[in-house]
Design a protein around this motif. Structure first.
Motif, PDB file in Angstrom:
ATOM      1  N   UNK A 298     -20.313 -37.985  11.262  1.00  0.00           N
ATOM      2  CA  UNK A 298     -20.243 -39.264  10.550  1.00  0.00           C
ATOM      3  C   UNK A 298     -21.418 -39.486   9.605  1.00  0.00           C
ATOM      4  N   UNK A 299     -22.402 -38.569   9.599  1.00  0.00           N
ATOM      5  CA  UNK A 299     -23.530 -38.717   8.668  1.00  0.00           C
ATOM      6  C   UNK A 299     -24.041 -37.341   8.259  1.00  0.00           C
ATOM      7  N   UNK A 300     -24.854 -37.328   7.227  1.00  0.00           N
ATOM      8  CA  UNK A 300     -25.328 -36.070   6.660  1.00  0.00           C
ATOM      9  C   UNK A 300     -26.289 -35.314   7.546  1.00  0.00           C
ATOM     10  N   UNK A 301     -27.212 -36.034   8.202  1.00  0.00           N
ATOM     11  CA  UNK A 301     -28.212 -35.347   9.024  1.00  0.00           C
ATOM     12  C   UNK A 301     -27.583 -34.661  10.239  1.00  0.00           C
ATOM     13  N   UNK A 302     -26.578 -35.282  10.830  1.00  0.00           N
ATOM     14  CA  UNK A 302     -25.870 -34.637  11.942  1.00  0.00           C
ATOM     15  C   UNK A 302     -25.194 -33.355  11.465  1.00  0.00           C
ATOM     16  N   UNK A 303     -24.611 -33.418  10.276  1.00  0.00           N
ATOM     17  CA  UNK A 303     -23.951 -32.240   9.717  1.00  0.00           C
ATOM     18  C   UNK A 303     -24.965 -31.134   9.447  1.00  0.00           C
TER      19      UNK A 303
ATOM     20  N   UNK B 216     -17.348 -33.925   7.165  1.00  0.00           N
ATOM     21  CA  UNK B 216     -18.472 -34.859   7.063  1.00  0.00           C
ATOM     22  C   UNK B 216     -17.950 -36.113   6.367  1.00  0.00           C
ATOM     23  N   UNK B 217     -17.634 -37.123   7.173  1.00  0.00           N
ATOM     24  CA  UNK B 217     -16.974 -38.339   6.693  1.00  0.00           C
ATOM     25  C   UNK B 217     -17.459 -39.512   7.540  1.00  0.00           C
TER      26      UNK B 217
ATOM     27  N   UNK C 110     -26.074 -28.795  -1.548  1.00  0.00           N
ATOM     28  CA  UNK C 110     -27.179 -27.961  -2.024  1.00  0.00           C
ATOM     29  C   UNK C 110     -27.833 -27.200  -0.874  1.00  0.00           C
ATOM     30  N   UNK C 111     -27.953 -27.838   0.283  1.00  0.00           N
ATOM     31  CA  UNK C 111     -28.512 -27.152   1.452  1.00  0.00           C
ATOM     32  C   UNK C 111     -27.618 -25.979   1.859  1.00  0.00           C
ATOM     33  N   UNK C 112     -26.324 -26.201   1.891  1.00  0.00           N
ATOM     34  CA  UNK C 112     -25.374 -25.151   2.285  1.00  0.00           C
ATOM     35  C   UNK C 112     -25.471 -23.966   1.338  1.00  0.00           C
ATOM     36  N   UNK C 113     -25.532 -24.226   0.052  1.00  0.00           N
ATOM     37  CA  UNK C 113     -25.534 -23.140  -0.934  1.00  0.00           C
ATOM     38  C   UNK C 113     -26.839 -22.355  -0.971  1.00  0.00           C
ATOM     39  N   UNK C 114     -27.883 -22.878  -0.317  1.00  0.00           N
ATOM     40  CA  UNK C 114     -29.140 -22.124  -0.231  1.00  0.00           C
ATOM     41  C   UNK C 114     -29.139 -21.149   0.948  1.00  0.00           C
ATOM     42  N   UNK C 115     -28.132 -21.217   1.799  1.00  0.00           N
ATOM     43  CA  UNK C 115     -28.085 -20.351   2.975  1.00  0.00           C
ATOM     44  C   UNK C 115     -27.530 -18.975   2.610  1.00  0.00           C
TER      45      UNK C 115
ATOM     46  N   UNK D 279     -26.656 -33.550  -1.328  1.00  0.00           N
ATOM     47  CA  UNK D 279     -27.780 -32.932  -0.624  1.00  0.00           C
ATOM     48  C   UNK D 279     -27.281 -31.912   0.396  1.00  0.00           C
ATOM     49  N   UNK D 280     -26.198 -32.257   1.081  1.00  0.00           N
ATOM     50  CA  UNK D 280     -25.609 -31.328   2.047  1.00  0.00           C
ATOM     51  C   UNK D 280     -25.091 -30.084   1.323  1.00  0.00           C
TER      52      UNK D 280
END
Length: 484
Positions: free
Chosen positions: A38-43, A13-14, A71-76, A68-69
């Motif tokens: 290239x952006x957070x929402x796509x990721x 994610x870059x 924290x979302x990943x770690x909630x899975x 934000x990405x």
């Protein structure tokens, strides 16, 4: 190369197209399947569809924060390992990311080897956890000296931090008085991690002469200085793939601190007398019985190195502040010393237990071990009685409760609380006093605000130094100030 036949999936994610394409190419050459966003929402959309094994996550994105990405990943349910990439200007944000559960962070610009090594470490950690979930727990095979014992609130906090640190490659900074178990902490982190099959190399920074420090650390080549009769590996090279434990880190020379910082940033170094660049992958655990923030304030310890090392801070409490843990430790040590000396002690007398609980323990756990070993070696029987205690211990004021700040404050708080309760139960006028007390309760956010402002005032407006004393990052304080 990844161990399994199926390629390991890595998301990048870059927001830079050129950088993302470069990272993807480098990972694919190393044998990984890589996808670039290239952006957070796509990721986030891709993560919802399929969770990768590893995510290389830039902090600064055009739409949302990389945090934000993370924290979302770690909630899975089965989160990926997230490697944070950042520029020097956002190093404090990267440290915050590690405390939120990131696996590693790399500063731009970085080499292909640094990135691939970090991904390999992340995959290794994932594979180890999968294996352990199907086999006997590690605790059953661990040596007794590597285990922690304690049920106090302070130790539960330590256990929670250690558990978080095991899932990360981040540097750990252990502080605490002498004898509280800082080296045991390093052994624990190494032996429970994916690095346990590689070396744990320890350096006591206070015990090495200044002129030999760089050689001990990075090694040397033959003829580089008087007495260098052959090539020699240093601790950094010897610990490759494992853990490097730097005890008494605050004793390190400032010049070497700069070289250590460069190594932590790049993962590369050179032996003394050589220009050849060597790569080494180590997890750094450091320790000190000093107050590192005060050392930074006095100019004896580099501030940038402190923040680089203090990603996961662990404060080991002194034994006197651990309550009933004293007796838990005493019984465990008694069992161990019995076995080592073929003795049959199975308990402490009530008088001994009382003395242990009242004693100040200036030498902490190390002192407790020495006293119990002394009694076990010299005496015999089933019960450790008060007459078996070493004379020096019996005469050392063991009946006095330590008058440290925390103990004094707790006694005062308890006394005030009891006095107020007595007033409440005595008369109607005391009910009014109780109501007045309720009105005097200060909201938690205001308590926090007052504490932060006081720390900044004491540190003459130096927010990074105040943050270090408070045990938070400077960016956290800046956010708090903005919210006020």
């Amino acid at each position: 190369m990844p161990i399994t036949s199926q390629k390991t999936l890595v998301y990048i994610v870059e927001d830079s197209l050129s950088s993302g394409a470069l990272y993807r190419s480098q990972l694919e050459k190393a044998g990984y399947e890589a996808k670039h966003f290239v952006d957070g929402y796509s990721a986030l959309a891709a993560i919802k569809e399929k969770m990768p094994s590893v995510i290389i996550q830039d902090v600064c994105l055009p739409d949302i924060s990389g945090l934000n990405v993370l924290q979302f990943v770690n909630r899975q349910e089965s989160p990926a390992r997230v490697i944070i990439i950042t520029s020097n200007s956002s190093i404090e944000v990267a440290v915050d990311a590690m405390r939120l559960g990131g696996f590693d962070f790399i500063e731009k610009p970085f080499s292909r080897e640094r990135m691939v090594t970090s991904v390999q470490d992340a995959v290794k950690q994932i594979n180890l956890e999968k294996i352990e979930s199907k086999t006997v727990k590690i605790e059953e095979s661990m040596a007794p000296e590597l285990s922690f014992i304690g049920e106090s609130l302070a130790m539960k906090t330590v256990f929670r931090l250690l558990e978080s640190a095991l899932r990360s490659k981040a540097s750990v900074f252990v502080t605490g008085e002498s004898g509280t178990g800082k080296e045991v902490c390093a052994q624990y982190l190494h032996s429970y991690s994916a690095r346990r099959d590689a070396p744990l190399i320890a350096i006591n920074c206070a015990a090495i002469p200044g002129e030999l420090f760089e050689s001990e650390f990075f090694g040397h080549i033959k003829g580089s200085f008087s007495g260098a009769v052959s090539d020699r590996k240093g601790a950094v090279e010897a610990a490759n793939g494992g853990t490097l434990f730097l005890d008494e880190i605050c004793e390190m020379d400032l010049n070497l601190q700069a070289k250590l910082l460069r190594f932590l940033q790049t993962g590369t170094f050179s032996r003394v007398g050589s220009t050849d660049v060597i790569q080494s992958d180590v997890r750094v655990v450091c320790a000190t019985n000093r107050h590192p923030a005060a050392e930074v304030g006095e100019g004896r310890f580099r501030e940038d190195l402190y923040y680089r090392l203090n990603v996961i801070p662990i404060q080991l409490p002194p034994l006197r502040d651990r309550g009933n843990d004293i007796l838990l430790l005493a019984n465990a040590i008694l069992t161990d010393k019995n076995e080592a000396n073929n003795k049959e002690f199975n308990r402490f007398s009530l008088d001994v237990q009382s003395m242990f609980m009242k004693y100040d323990w200036p030498g902490n756990i190390r002192e407790l071990q020495n006293i119990i070993e002394n009694m076990v070696v010299i005496h015999s029987g089933n019960e450790v009685s008060i007459d078996m205690l070493p004379e020096s211990f019996a005469q050392s004021g063991s009946h006095t409760i330590p008058s440290n700040t925390f103990a004094t404050n707790n006694v005062n708080i308890s006394s005030n609380y009891l006095a107020k309760n007595n007033r409440h139960n005595n008369s109607n006028s005391n009910t009014l006093a109780y109501q007045a007390d309720i009105k005097d309760i200060i909201p938690m956010w205001l308590v926090e605000k007052n504490a932060i402002e006081k720390a900044i005032e004491i540190c003459d407006g130096n927010i990074p130094l105040a943050a270090a004393h408070l045990g938070v990052s400077a960016s956290t304080i800046y956010r708090k100030i903005k919210s006020w």
